[in-house]
Design a protein around this motif. Structure first.
Motif, PDB file in Angstrom:
ATOM      1  N   ARG A 186       0.846  -1.191   0.000  1.00 55.18           N
ATOM      2  CA  ARG A 186       0.000   0.000   0.000  1.00 55.18           C
ATOM      3  C   ARG A 186       0.880   1.239   0.000  1.00 55.18           C
ATOM      4  N   GLU A 187       0.379   2.311  -0.649  1.00 55.92           N
ATOM      5  CA  GLU A 187       1.112   3.578  -0.682  1.00 55.92           C
ATOM      6  C   GLU A 187       0.421   4.596   0.214  1.00 55.92           C
ATOM      7  N   HIS A 188       1.183   5.588   0.665  1.00 59.20           N
ATOM      8  CA  HIS A 188       0.565   6.768   1.264  1.00 59.20           C
ATOM      9  C   HIS A 188       1.428   7.976   0.934  1.00 59.20           C
ATOM     10  N   HIS A 189       0.870   9.160   1.152  1.00 55.13           N
ATOM     11  CA  HIS A 189       1.525  10.408   0.727  1.00 55.13           C
ATOM     12  C   HIS A 189       1.505  11.429   1.859  1.00 55.13           C
ATOM     13  N   PRO A 190       2.486  12.352   1.861  1.00 55.06           N
ATOM     14  CA  PRO A 190       2.490  13.399   2.901  1.00 55.06           C
ATOM     15  C   PRO A 190       1.488  14.527   2.631  1.00 55.06           C
ATOM     16  N   VAL A 192      -2.514  15.780   0.793  1.00 56.82           N
ATOM     17  CA  VAL A 192      -3.843  15.340   0.358  1.00 56.82           C
ATOM     18  C   VAL A 192      -3.738  14.812  -1.076  1.00 56.82           C
ATOM     19  N   GLU A 193      -4.438  13.718  -1.354  1.00 56.11           N
ATOM     20  CA  GLU A 193      -4.629  13.268  -2.733  1.00 56.11           C
ATOM     21  C   GLU A 193      -6.116  13.371  -3.042  1.00 56.11           C
ATOM     22  N   GLU A 194      -6.425  13.974  -4.171  1.00 60.30           N
ATOM     23  CA  GLU A 194      -7.824  14.183  -4.571  1.00 60.30           C
ATOM     24  C   GLU A 194      -7.966  13.660  -5.990  1.00 60.30           C
ATOM     25  N   TRP A 216     -11.430  12.476  -1.753  1.00 59.48           N
ATOM     26  CA  TRP A 216     -10.537  13.450  -1.095  1.00 59.48           C
ATOM     27  C   TRP A 216      -9.901  12.688   0.054  1.00 59.48           C
ATOM     28  N   ARG A 217      -8.597  12.414  -0.057  1.00 64.45           N
ATOM     29  CA  ARG A 217      -7.940  11.583   0.946  1.00 64.45           C
ATOM     30  C   ARG A 217      -6.899  12.424   1.696  1.00 64.45           C
ATOM     31  N   PRO A 218      -7.098  12.645   2.993  1.00 64.75           N
ATOM     32  CA  PRO A 218      -6.111  13.396   3.781  1.00 64.75           C
ATOM     33  C   PRO A 218      -4.744  12.700   3.772  1.00 64.75           C
ATOM     34  N   PRO A 222      -2.958   4.926   4.121  1.00 61.76           N
ATOM     35  CA  PRO A 222      -2.511   3.903   3.174  1.00 61.76           C
ATOM     36  C   PRO A 222      -3.641   3.475   2.232  1.00 61.76           C
ATOM     37  N   HIS A 223      -3.295   3.206   0.968  1.00 67.69           N
ATOM     38  CA  HIS A 223      -4.307   2.801  -0.010  1.00 67.69           C
ATOM     39  C   HIS A 223      -3.698   1.887  -1.065  1.00 67.69           C
ATOM     40  N   GLY A 224      -4.594   1.092  -1.677  1.00 71.16           N
ATOM     41  CA  GLY A 224      -4.177   0.151  -2.703  1.00 71.16           C
ATOM     42  C   GLY A 224      -4.135  -1.268  -2.146  1.00 71.16           C
ATOM     43  N   ARG A 237      -5.086  15.238  -8.139  1.00 66.59           N
ATOM     44  CA  ARG A 237      -4.388  16.403  -7.577  1.00 66.59           C
ATOM     45  C   ARG A 237      -3.666  16.005  -6.293  1.00 66.59           C
ATOM     46  N   PHE A 238      -2.420  16.409  -6.169  1.00 69.86           N
ATOM     47  CA  PHE A 238      -1.740  16.379  -4.874  1.00 69.86           C
ATOM     48  C   PHE A 238      -1.764  17.808  -4.375  1.00 69.86           C
ATOM     49  N   VAL A 239      -2.512  18.041  -3.296  1.00 69.85           N
ATOM     50  CA  VAL A 239      -2.909  19.390  -2.910  1.00 69.85           C
ATOM     51  C   VAL A 239      -1.941  19.958  -1.869  1.00 69.85           C
TER      52      VAL A 239
HETATM   53 FE   LIG Z   1      -2.001   7.537  -4.027  1.00 68.95          FE
END
Ligand SMILES: [Fe+2]
Length: 281
Positions: A186-190, A192-194, A216-218, A222-224, A237-239
């Motif tokens: 699973r991935e995650h980001h620092p 928001v991913e929209e 809209w993911r804060p 983790p996802h995937g 978008r990476f916001v």
């Molecule tokens: Fe992602």
């Protein structure tokens, strides 16, 4: 930022409501900031709709035309066109040439500030992007992250902010793709991913996103892993900051028919209670 985690909602299940900032416009609210009223939504304009007054926003705005055609400041935006207006960008004229549906991303207050003849318009400090036809762009298939290689993906970068490195792009996933051995990290980001699913389907850990799906993911969630029966095109978008992928050490199973298991704010719970399914036959 005070926006709730939405992952994911099919916009088809949401109701149209009047948009308080433009006469004669209706919208579906996808995400709203409780403090600033910053809004992501799908906006509908009837053929012939005309904005009566010039205006600007304190906010930046990005948009993508899902259907129809609109002309803003003499620039035509048809289906698949993208635009970015910086804060204080003056909209002098707006006209819907056809019945038009646009997804708009407004990151601060969406309140229109009406221009009166002789007003001093505040300074615009970032460059606008006007009238980009994304159909005319090429898919960049250069692989940046090997953990996503199984998606046989491509990207069309629409905008990267010089200051914040926030990024907006189209992401294409090929059909009949799934992770090796039906599992992956699973991935995650620092940041928001929209995302909005412009066309196709994408299967992941919250179920199967279909055309019209939105999340809209804060940061830090983790996802995937992901895969797709049909292929898809997502607007992503990476916001507010740079797009960085962090990966889990463990692997998680993948199936094409994951059950719809959304995370939704209270105001979407009823509409999102049941999975939305298209009925082609
Ligand atoms: Fe992602």
């Amino acid at each position: 930022m005070a926006r709730a985690h939405v992952e994911f909602i099919q916009s088809q299940v949401l109701d149209w409501q009047p948009w308080p900032y433009q006469q004669g416009v209706v919208y579906k609210q996808l995400s709203v900031d409780a403090e600033t009223q910053a809004t992501t939504g799908i906006f509908k304009y009837s053929a012939g709709w005309l904005e009566q007054e010039a205006y600007w926003l304190d906010s930046e705005e990005e948009f993508f035309v899902l259907k129809g055609e609109i002309t803003i400041n003499g620039v035509r935006y048809g289906e698949g066109y993208y635009g970015y207006f910086p804060a204080n960008y003056l909209r002098k004229t707006l006209k819907a040439n056809k019945d038009t549906v646009i997804i708009r991303f407004i990151d601060q207050s969406p309140k229109a500030i009406k221009y009166q003849c002789g007003d001093l318009v505040p300074e615009v400090t970032k460059a606008a992007i006007e009238g980009i036809n994304t159909f005319d762009m090429h898919w960049d298939k250069g692989e940046l992250d090997k953990k996503l290689a199984h998606l046989d993906f491509g990207r069309k970068i629409l905008r990267i902010d010089d200051t914040t490195k926030a990024k907006t792009f189209l992401y294409m996933v090929s059909p009949q793709t799934y992770p090796p051995n039906w599992c992956g990290p699973r991935e995650h980001h620092p940041t928001v991913e929209e995302s909005f699913c412009v066309t196709g389907t994408l299967a992941g850990n919250h179920g199967v996103m279909r055309t019209g799906a939105y999340f809209w993911r804060p940061p830090g969630i983790p996802h995937g892993p992901y895969g797709s029966r049909t292929g898809c095109v997502l607007l992503i978008r990476f916001v507010g900051g740079e797009h960085i992928n962090h990966w889990s050490d463990e692997n998680y199973p993948f199936i094409f028919d994951a059950k719809y298991a959304p995370v939704l704010p209270d105001n979407m719970l009823l509409a999102g209670k049941k999975e939305w399914l298209p009925e082609p036959f």
